[in-house]
Design a protein around this motif. Structure first.
Motif, PDB file in Angstrom:
ATOM      1  N   GLY A  24      -0.782  90.442 -40.728  1.00 21.52           N
ATOM      2  CA  GLY A  24       0.433  89.411 -39.340  1.00 21.52           C
ATOM      3  C   GLY A  24       1.505  89.306 -40.339  1.00 21.52           C
ATOM      4  N   GLU A  25       2.374  88.233 -39.840  1.00 23.12           N
ATOM      5  CA  GLU A  25       3.358  88.065 -40.737  1.00 23.12           C
ATOM      6  C   GLU A  25       3.856  86.454 -40.316  1.00 23.12           C
ATOM      7  OE1 GLU A  25       7.603  88.829 -37.870  1.00 23.12           O
ATOM      8  OE2 GLU A  25       6.019  90.919 -38.122  1.00 23.12           O
ATOM      9  N   VAL A  26       4.657  85.847 -41.225  1.00 21.73           N
ATOM     10  CA  VAL A  26       4.730  84.605 -41.074  1.00 21.73           C
ATOM     11  C   VAL A  26       5.911  84.084 -41.364  1.00 21.73           C
ATOM     12  CG1 VAL A  26       1.882  83.310 -41.584  1.00 21.73           C
ATOM     13  CG2 VAL A  26       4.356  84.184 -43.598  1.00 21.73           C
ATOM     14  N   HIS A  27       6.612  83.089 -40.570  1.00 18.13           N
ATOM     15  CA  HIS A  27       7.874  82.999 -41.005  1.00 18.13           C
ATOM     16  C   HIS A  27       8.614  81.444 -41.390  1.00 18.13           C
ATOM     17  CE1 HIS A  27       9.403  86.272 -38.154  1.00 18.13           C
ATOM     18  NE2 HIS A  27       8.305  86.535 -37.874  1.00 18.13           N
ATOM     19  N   PRO A  50      -3.485  77.334 -42.154  1.00 15.42           N
ATOM     20  CA  PRO A  50      -3.840  77.965 -41.081  1.00 15.42           C
ATOM     21  C   PRO A  50      -3.578  79.847 -41.764  1.00 15.42           C
ATOM     22  CG  PRO A  50      -2.580  75.767 -40.717  1.00 15.42           C
ATOM     23  CD  PRO A  50      -2.150  76.188 -42.285  1.00 15.42           C
ATOM     24  N   ARG A  51      -4.500  79.957 -41.164  1.00 18.79           N
ATOM     25  CA  ARG A  51      -4.710  81.247 -41.078  1.00 18.79           C
ATOM     26  C   ARG A  51      -5.335  82.291 -40.075  1.00 18.79           C
ATOM     27  NH1 ARG A  51      -0.842  80.656 -43.381  1.00 18.79           N
ATOM     28  NH2 ARG A  51       0.088  81.118 -45.456  1.00 18.79           N
ATOM     29  N   PRO A  52      -4.867  82.068 -38.300  1.00 18.01           N
ATOM     30  CA  PRO A  52      -5.641  82.723 -37.840  1.00 18.01           C
ATOM     31  C   PRO A  52      -5.924  84.188 -37.245  1.00 18.01           C
ATOM     32  CG  PRO A  52      -3.781  82.123 -37.337  1.00 18.01           C
ATOM     33  CD  PRO A  52      -3.520  82.002 -38.566  1.00 18.01           C
ATOM     34  N   TYR A  53      -5.398  84.643 -38.399  1.00 22.22           N
ATOM     35  CA  TYR A  53      -5.529  86.040 -38.208  1.00 22.22           C
ATOM     36  C   TYR A  53      -6.912  86.427 -39.531  1.00 22.22           C
ATOM     37  CZ  TYR A  53      -1.777  85.202 -40.943  1.00 22.22           C
ATOM     38  OH  TYR A  53      -0.988  84.478 -42.067  1.00 22.22           O
ATOM     39  N   THR A  54      -6.825  85.473 -40.396  1.00 20.35           N
ATOM     40  CA  THR A  54      -7.695  85.920 -41.650  1.00 20.35           C
ATOM     41  C   THR A  54      -9.192  84.612 -41.163  1.00 20.35           C
ATOM     42  OG1 THR A  54      -6.389  86.137 -42.813  1.00 20.35           O
ATOM     43  CG2 THR A  54      -7.884  86.142 -44.300  1.00 20.35           C
ATOM     44  N   TYR A  55      -8.464  83.660 -41.211  1.00 20.27           N
ATOM     45  CA  TYR A  55     -10.371  82.844 -41.067  1.00 20.27           C
ATOM     46  C   TYR A  55     -10.398  82.113 -39.201  1.00 20.27           C
ATOM     47  CZ  TYR A  55      -9.082  83.425 -45.529  1.00 20.27           C
ATOM     48  OH  TYR A  55      -8.932  83.588 -47.390  1.00 20.27           O
ATOM     49  N   GLY A  56      -9.730  82.580 -39.018  1.00 19.78           N
ATOM     50  CA  GLY A  56      -9.588  81.495 -37.290  1.00 19.78           C
ATOM     51  C   GLY A  56      -8.823  80.463 -37.022  1.00 19.78           C
ATOM     52  N   ILE A  62      -7.694  72.557 -37.704  1.00 19.12           N
ATOM     53  CA  ILE A  62      -7.796  71.867 -39.155  1.00 19.12           C
ATOM     54  C   ILE A  62      -7.925  70.546 -39.050  1.00 19.12           C
ATOM     55  CG2 ILE A  62      -6.896  71.469 -41.444  1.00 19.12           C
ATOM     56  CD1 ILE A  62      -5.610  74.313 -41.544  1.00 19.12           C
ATOM     57  N   ILE A  63      -6.869  70.604 -38.120  1.00 19.02           N
ATOM     58  CA  ILE A  63      -6.657  68.892 -37.753  1.00 19.02           C
ATOM     59  C   ILE A  63      -8.007  68.366 -37.117  1.00 19.02           C
ATOM     60  CG2 ILE A  63      -5.552  67.199 -36.760  1.00 19.02           C
ATOM     61  CD1 ILE A  63      -2.631  68.920 -36.746  1.00 19.02           C
ATOM     62  N   ALA A  64      -8.417  68.473 -35.604  1.00 19.11           N
ATOM     63  CA  ALA A  64      -9.364  68.915 -35.680  1.00 19.11           C
ATOM     64  C   ALA A  64     -10.626  68.299 -36.045  1.00 19.11           C
ATOM     65  CB  ALA A  64      -9.363  68.956 -33.641  1.00 19.11           C
ATOM     66  N   VAL A  65     -10.526  68.877 -36.984  1.00 17.05           N
ATOM     67  CA  VAL A  65     -12.394  69.235 -37.686  1.00 17.05           C
ATOM     68  C   VAL A  65     -12.201  68.146 -38.902  1.00 17.05           C
ATOM     69  CG1 VAL A  65     -11.420  70.989 -39.417  1.00 17.05           C
ATOM     70  CG2 VAL A  65     -14.203  70.435 -38.346  1.00 17.05           C
ATOM     71  N   VAL A  66     -10.786  67.788 -38.989  1.00 15.98           N
ATOM     72  CA  VAL A  66     -11.059  66.899 -40.565  1.00 15.98           C
ATOM     73  C   VAL A  66     -11.217  65.923 -39.457  1.00 15.98           C
ATOM     74  CG1 VAL A  66      -9.028  65.498 -42.368  1.00 15.98           C
ATOM     75  CG2 VAL A  66     -10.323  68.202 -42.268  1.00 15.98           C
ATOM     76  N   ARG A  67     -10.162  64.771 -38.153  1.00 15.89           N
ATOM     77  CA  ARG A  67     -10.201  63.800 -37.862  1.00 15.89           C
ATOM     78  C   ARG A  67     -10.951  63.940 -36.841  1.00 15.89           C
ATOM     79  NH1 ARG A  67      -6.054  64.615 -33.305  1.00 15.89           N
ATOM     80  NH2 ARG A  67      -8.034  65.218 -32.010  1.00 15.89           N
ATOM     81  N   MET A  89     -19.664  69.153 -44.986  1.00 17.82           N
ATOM     82  CA  MET A  89     -18.860  69.634 -44.557  1.00 17.82           C
ATOM     83  C   MET A  89     -19.946  70.477 -44.116  1.00 17.82           C
ATOM     84  SD  MET A  89     -15.509  69.153 -46.425  1.00 17.82           S
ATOM     85  CE  MET A  89     -16.154  69.558 -48.077  1.00 17.82           C
ATOM     86  N   GLY A  90     -20.833  71.032 -44.630  1.00 15.01           N
ATOM     87  CA  GLY A  90     -21.738  72.965 -45.217  1.00 15.01           C
ATOM     88  C   GLY A  90     -22.261  72.118 -43.731  1.00 15.01           C
ATOM     89  N   ARG A  91     -22.268  71.523 -42.512  1.00 13.22           N
ATOM     90  CA  ARG A  91     -23.095  71.236 -41.015  1.00 13.22           C
ATOM     91  C   ARG A  91     -22.162  72.093 -40.390  1.00 13.22           C
ATOM     92  NH1 ARG A  91     -24.713  64.273 -41.379  1.00 13.22           N
ATOM     93  NH2 ARG A  91     -25.835  64.474 -43.861  1.00 13.22           N
ATOM     94  N   THR A  92     -20.933  71.979 -40.655  1.00 18.61           N
ATOM     95  CA  THR A  92     -19.987  73.203 -39.889  1.00 18.61           C
ATOM     96  C   THR A  92     -19.709  74.282 -40.292  1.00 18.61           C
ATOM     97  OG1 THR A  92     -19.476  70.538 -38.655  1.00 18.61           O
ATOM     98  CG2 THR A  92     -18.031  72.386 -38.614  1.00 18.61           C
ATOM     99  N   VAL A  93     -20.195  75.572 -39.456  1.00 17.64           N
ATOM    100  CA  VAL A  93     -19.772  76.748 -39.648  1.00 17.64           C
ATOM    101  C   VAL A  93     -18.246  76.838 -40.564  1.00 17.64           C
ATOM    102  CG1 VAL A  93     -21.716  77.620 -38.552  1.00 17.64           C
ATOM    103  CG2 VAL A  93     -20.054  77.780 -37.349  1.00 17.64           C
ATOM    104  N   HIS A  94     -17.789  77.694 -40.484  1.00 12.08           N
ATOM    105  CA  HIS A  94     -16.497  78.791 -40.833  1.00 12.08           C
ATOM    106  C   HIS A  94     -15.909  77.188 -42.000  1.00 12.08           C
ATOM    107  CE1 HIS A  94     -17.954  81.890 -39.546  1.00 12.08           C
ATOM    108  NE2 HIS A  94     -18.387  81.380 -37.743  1.00 12.08           N
ATOM    109  N   ASN A  95     -14.520  77.282 -40.479  1.00 12.37           N
ATOM    110  CA  ASN A  95     -13.151  75.995 -40.955  1.00 12.37           C
ATOM    111  C   ASN A  95     -13.119  76.032 -42.579  1.00 12.37           C
ATOM    112  OD1 ASN A  95     -12.508  74.431 -38.270  1.00 12.37           O
ATOM    113  ND2 ASN A  95     -14.692  74.897 -38.321  1.00 12.37           N
ATOM    114  N   ALA A  96     -12.337  76.860 -43.187  1.00 15.86           N
ATOM    115  CA  ALA A  96     -13.453  77.295 -44.362  1.00 15.86           C
ATOM    116  C   ALA A  96     -11.645  76.390 -45.486  1.00 15.86           C
ATOM    117  CB  ALA A  96     -13.121  78.824 -45.449  1.00 15.86           C
TER     118      ALA A  96
END
Length: 367
Positions: A24-27, A50-56, A62-67, A89-96
């Motif tokens: 990918g690329e970032v600006h 956030p790296r959607p192309y790597t971790y989704g 991120i805001i939603a899972v933290v909040r 936090m381990g109860r929720t998968v992914h969201n590294a």
């Protein structure tokens, strides 16, 4: 001391030029600042990239899972109870990176509560690390110009070349130009970000033989298991796992299956707690590690050097700590400085990332 509330603040700071690589690329650094507030007034700070192309993950996720998931369960917890936080936090998968930021912010609080720098709490091996600079997709002469500038201005002598392009000749030529222009004293390694097949990676290794490359990172997708194993068996240099090894379990799988012979640790996705578990696995198996970069801000780079400098095994190689210099600005009140090719961890209690509130007000996206 108890956790009182947790903030997840989206912000965006532009890069001085687009950063391009195989996945990918970032600006702009469109990140999330995580702050954990306690009932005693202390605040733990970390950055989530956030790296959607790597971790989704995206800013919004991120805001939603933290909040909505982590904060309601973590409020009321003592920051010292980090294993309880890991279990929650381990109860929720992914969201590294969301989990990594929470963990780093908790360590920051522990350091502040004890009035001790976190790099000393983690191990205190060294005061800092040598710096490796990451070079993105650009014409070979421009890559050499950038590398020479970083060597002259900052004393950096280790360079990570982003590869994974087609035709392969583009990356082979870039590696050749860097070696000829930088001389034999420079360390150069490649990172293909899963951009090639295993057979293409073998061809690149054949074409770059004699250039003194010191490693090849994530040449192809981990799903190409047989090809990766064949590549590792025939490679004269370490094959480094990165996107394929975000957790201790992934590290075990790739090392034991022969998918890689070295591991990249990124505190942005593992926090300090899982990074220590990964480092322990690697040292126990005699596997080298590198400290990687998520195109980090100064906050993220400070977290990386905090962990990397704390341990002999992670401090051994140059860490990817300089790409905050590609940003137009940052949020740290006291900017980081690379001197004589090295970056020091902070001696202040905690991690040492204090925020410039005026800059946060300028770049935040939720107000």
């Amino acid at each position: 001391m108890k956790i009182e509330r947790i903030e997840a603040i989206p912000y965006a700071i532009p890069y001085t030029h687009p950063l391009r690589f195989a996945s990918g690329e970032v600006h702009a650094a469109e990140h999330v600042l995580v702050r954990i507030h306690t009932d005693e007034g202390a605040v733990g700070i970390a950055d989530a990239p956030p790296r959607p192309y790597t971790y989704g993950e995206t800013q919004e996720s991120i805001i939603a899972v933290v909040r909505d998931l982590f904060a309601p369960q973590l409020v009321g917890l003592d920051p010292l109870d980090r294993e309880k936080a890991q279990r929650i936090m381990g109860r929720t998968v992914h969201n590294a990176t969301a989990k990594g930021a929470i963990d780093i912010a908790l360590w920051d609080l522990v350091g502040k509560a004890l009035a001790v720098p976190v790099h000393r709490l983690l191990g205190g091996y060294a005061e800092g690390m040598r710096v490796a600079h990451m070079l993105g997709f650009r014409p070979a002469p421009e890559l050499l110009e950038e590398a020479l500038r970083f060597r002259e201005q900052y004393g950096v002598t280790t360079f990570k070349l982003k590869t994974g392009r087609r035709p392969l000749a583009l990356d082979v030529e870039a590696a050749r130009v860097l070696r000829e222009g930088l001389g034999d004293e420079a360390e150069i390694y490649l990172d293909a970000n899963r951009g090639w097949s295993a057979n293409e990676a073998l061809e690149v290794l054949r074409r770059t033989e004699g250039l003194g490359l010191c490693a090849l990172e994530e040449p192809c997708d981990a799903a190409e298991a047989m090809g990766r194993r064949r590549l590792v068996q025939h490679s004269p240099i370490p094959i480094v796992g990165d996107e394929s090894v975000p957790t201790p379990g992934d590290v075990s799988r790739e090392l034991l299956s022969g998918g890689c012979t070295a591991v990249c640790i990124k505190t942005a996705r593992s926090g300090f707690t899982q990074a220590a578990e990964i480092l322990g696995l690697c040292t126990g198996l005699g596997v080298d590690v590198t400290m990687g970069n998520q195109i980090d801000t100064q906050i993220g780079s400070l977290a990386t050097v905090t962990f990397g400098a704390a341990h002999e095994a992670s401090q051994r190689r140059a860490g990817e700590l300089s790409n905050f210099l590609d940003m137009a600005d940052d949020l740290l009140a006291e900017p980081l400085e690379i001197r004589d090719g090295a970056l020091r961890a902070r001696e202040a209690p905690g991690v040492g990332a204090e925020i410039d509130e005026a800059k946060l007000g300028r770049y935040r996206q939720d107000s």
